[in-house]
Design an enzyme around this catalytic site. Structure first.
Site, short mmCIF file in Angstrom:
data_model
loop_
_atom_site.label_atom_id
_atom_site.label_comp_id
_atom_site.label_asym_id
_atom_site.label_seq_id
_atom_site.Cartn_x
_atom_site.Cartn_y
_atom_site.Cartn_z
N ARG A 276 37.65 28.53 85.27
CA ARG A 276 37.79 28.01 86.48
C ARG A 276 36.97 27.17 87.14
NH1 ARG A 276 38.06 32.01 89.63
NH2 ARG A 276 38.00 33.67 88.09
N ARG B 217 30.30 44.08 89.14
CA ARG B 217 29.15 44.12 88.11
C ARG B 217 27.88 44.27 88.85
NH1 ARG B 217 28.50 41.93 82.70
NH2 ARG B 217 30.69 41.74 82.49
N CYS C 13 34.62 41.88 84.50
CA CYS C 13 34.27 43.04 84.74
C CYS C 13 34.75 44.17 84.04
CB CYS C 13 34.05 42.82 86.28
SG CYS C 13 32.93 41.81 86.80
C1 SPV Z 1 40.36 35.61 85.87
O1 SPV Z 1 39.50 34.77 85.95
O2 SPV Z 1 40.34 36.29 86.89
C2 SPV Z 1 41.35 35.68 85.08
C3 SPV Z 1 41.73 34.55 84.22
O3 SPV Z 1 42.19 36.55 85.10
S1 SPV Z 1 42.25 33.00 85.02
O4 SPV Z 1 43.67 32.86 84.79
O5 SPV Z 1 41.36 32.16 84.81
O6 SPV Z 1 42.28 33.29 86.52
#
Ligand code: SPV
Ligand code: MN
Length: 635
Positions: A98, A429, A284
């Site tokens: 992300r 964490r 985590c």
């Molecule tokens: C997270 O990063 O909390 C996930 C994967 O569950 S994502 O779809 O990248 O948000």
């Protein structure tokens, strides 16, 4: 008038005329069966700007699902593996997680939201429109309809995904329930979230080329999210985390909770099931905790409403997009079995695909062999430009599979009323400060000192440095669309109105000794869940620490033996539960300071934190800086 009206040239005429330029007769019929004017306008405007070669409208049929899978393979967004139901997707070396810096909440000009990355709405939409211009040229544009929750449920929201990526749609086909039929039957009444995605220009590997122009914008006013020049699912799959921000905002206005939480069932004496929801930041142990419970409703998201005085939760998803790094047959038997079953459809992202078509990740029993991975061709010993060994499979490598394959799937997965929640769990964490598990004194204390005060070390799920301690209230900071102060207030009010208030717990599996070793093993998660279950029913006593209620040694010893056949010694118990008062005090001071800058934080929150500090001070004068659990009274 659609969201992009101002950017359509020449100004949009009848959406039908526009759509007919991009659609075959069959596809036009499909979209016209959805009688929702604003949706037709949105789709027509997007098509005029992005200029795809054609539009495909996904009806949710098996044929359409197969078509999408074939497109993902034909366009090399997914690569085949040795097993026909297993495909591999690579996001590209600079698009593996992300992108926080380029994810923004669009707000009215001049406004902001404390601690969130915001941008004025008009500029944001203008920027997206310009990035989108011609971005789908020569590509097909997919339009698909998904439910965010069970069918026929007042919890559920509706989402429409528009994208030029078959991988995004394939992922959503696994992760969500298709609801084209609902749109055909009652299109006009449906309020929907719109998700617009384009991978943008791609390089010779098929990876988004202009990742420097990666943008993920959440438009609260338009109930929409736009994402361009990226493929990583956390940025691109609208129903996953972009929807969460829209849901948080809607829940805030309407008095319910959209959470970054698993939902699990834990069996107690006499065969009773107690449902728990748990918020953990990415990376985590959230999915792993869910898998260690007795039944699983969800591993990532929860929508929680007050139904007749009871907090009830549904999982808006029907699939998992979980971290695969480290998953092994011993610690993760439940999910491992699913992932190595060639009969179960799965997408593996950013793993190693060996030359003989094997999907390899850290945790597989075999050794990694030559193949391709997230950075291109890979063979043992390969280094990056700076001489650092390249991992065969990325730490944020993931699997996408349907939840219906779990042996532990809870029978209530499709229940429109969800499950009653008897505990909220918060975990992070944290190598140094919080004990392994503790229970809050009450809802308000737990929401304040555990949920709102959550801190966690950063992980590979987000681009940037890892291992740095970060404030992450309710493990949802990355997915918020309202002020953290307002979120605390929302939780307070939600709890106040319940007749049966869930208990609140914190867990910290990541506590380490001075030698850096973790005190807790992966499989111990089951013991912490079982202890919480007994507490929910008042079946075991607890020690009264200044920060909450701690387990008694004897109870844990009994649970370690019963659940894991493992001995549990008092020395380890002491390490796990001794309270380091100065560290606990600094934590509360840090949190107090953060919320002092957030105007809409409720006064009660500060009162609770002040009282918490007082209790810690008193305890320090009575016991000193370190408090051994054996010294505490029973609560
Ligand atoms: C997270 O990063 O909390 C996930 C994967 O569950 S994502 O779809 O990248 O948000
Ligand atoms: Mn998550």
């Amino acid at each position: 008038m659609g969201k992009f009206e101002a950017f359509v040239e020449p100004p949009s005429t009848d959406p039908l005329d526009v759509l007919s330029r991009f659609t075959s007769h069959e596809q036009l019929e499909r979209i016209l069966r959805v009688k929702n004017k604003s949706l037709l306008t949105d789709v027509a405007e997007i098509a005029s700007i992005a200029n795809p070669s054609s539009i495909f409208v996904h009806t949710g049929s098996l044929q359409d699902r197969d078509y999408i899978k074939r497109k993902a393979l034909d366009g090399r967004e997914e690569l085949p593996s040795r097993h026909s139901k297993h495909t591999v997707h690579f996001d590209g070396p600079n698009d593996l997680a992300r992108d926080k810096a380029n994810t923004r909440i669009l707000v009215p000009y001049g406004e902001g939201i404390p601690l969130l990355n915001t941008l004025d709405r008009e500029s944001g939409i203008e920027e997206i429109a310009s990035l989108l211009k011609g971005s789908m040229k020569g590509r097909e544009m997919f339009v698909a309809f998904y439910l965010y929750g069970p069918r026929n449920s007042r919890f559920s929201l509706y989402g429409v995904q528009v994208t030029d990526s078959a991988y995004v749609i394939h992922s959503e086909d696994i992760l969500y329930r298709n609801c084209y039929t609902e749109f055909v039957e009652r299109g006009e009444e449906i309020e929907y979230m719109l998700f617009l995605h384009s991978a943008g220009a791609r390089d010779e590997n098929g990876w988004s080329r202009d990742v420097d122009k990666r943008r993920i914008y959440i438009d609260l006013k338009g109930n929409a999210a736009y994402s361009v020049n990226t493929q990583y699912a956390g940025n691109a799959v609208g129903l996953k985390k972009l929807s969460l921000r829209l849901a948080v905002y809607k829940g805030f206005k309407e008095g319910w909770l959209a959470e970054h939480m698993f939902i699990v069932g834990v069996l107690g004496p006499g065969g009773r099931v107690s449902y728990m929801t748990g918020a953990f930041p990415a990376g985590c142990g959230k999915t792993a905790t869910a898998m260690s419970a007795d039944t699983v409703v969800g591993d990532d998201l929860a929508i929680i409403r007050n139904i007749g005085g009871v907090a009830r939760a549904v999982n808006p998803e029907v699939g998992m997009f979980g971290i695969i790094d480290g998953l092994n047959p011993v610690d993760d038997a439940e999910i491992y079995r699913v992932l190595v079953n060639p009969e179960i459809e799965a997408i593996f992202s950013n793993v190693l695909l060996t030359e003989d078509g094997e999907v390899w990740w850290r945790g597989k029993e075999s050794e990694p062999r030559e193949g391709v991975n997230y950075a291109g061709r890979w063979k043992p010993g390969k280094t990056d430009g700076r001489g650092v060994l390249l991992l065969p499979s990325h730490p944020n490598a993931r699997f996408t599979v349907s939840i219906y394959h779990l042996n532990k799937l809870d029978p209530a997965i499709d229940d429109p009323l969800g499950v009653p929640v008897s505990a909220f769990v918060f975990g992070g964490r944290d190598s140094t400060t919080l004990p392994l598990v503790q229970e809050a004194f009450d809802w308000f204390h737990g929401i304040s000192t555990m949920g709102a005060a959550l801190e966690s070390e950063s992980t590979a799920a987000v681009l940037g440095r890892t291992g740095e301690i970060e404030f992450n209230p309710f493990a949802i900071l990355d997915f918020l669309s309202i002020s953290p102060g307002a979120l605390v207030d929302l939780h307070f009010k939600f709890g106040e109105k319940l007749d049966k208030v869930p208990r609140v717990f914190s867990v910290n599996y990541f506590l380490r000794g001075e030698d850096g070793r973790y005190f807790s093993e992966k499989r111990d998660k089951r013991v912490w869940l079982k202890w919480m279950e007994l507490r929910v029913h008042g079946d075991v006593n607890a020690l009264k620490a200044p920060t909450g209620l701690l387990p008694l040694y004897d109870d844990l010893q009994m649970l370690f033996d019963k659940e894991l056949g493992k001995s549990f010694n008092e020395g380890l118990y002491c390490e796990m539960f001794k309270l380091k008062v100065p560290k606990l005090m600094s934590k509360i001071e840090r949190i107090y300071e953060i919320y002092s800058g957030i105007r809409d934080t409720p006064p009660l929150f500060f009162e609770i934190l002040r009282l918490q500090l007082e209790k810690l001070k008193e305890a320090r004068s009575r016991y000193g800086d370190i408090i051994e659990p054996f010294k505490l009274d029973k609560g």
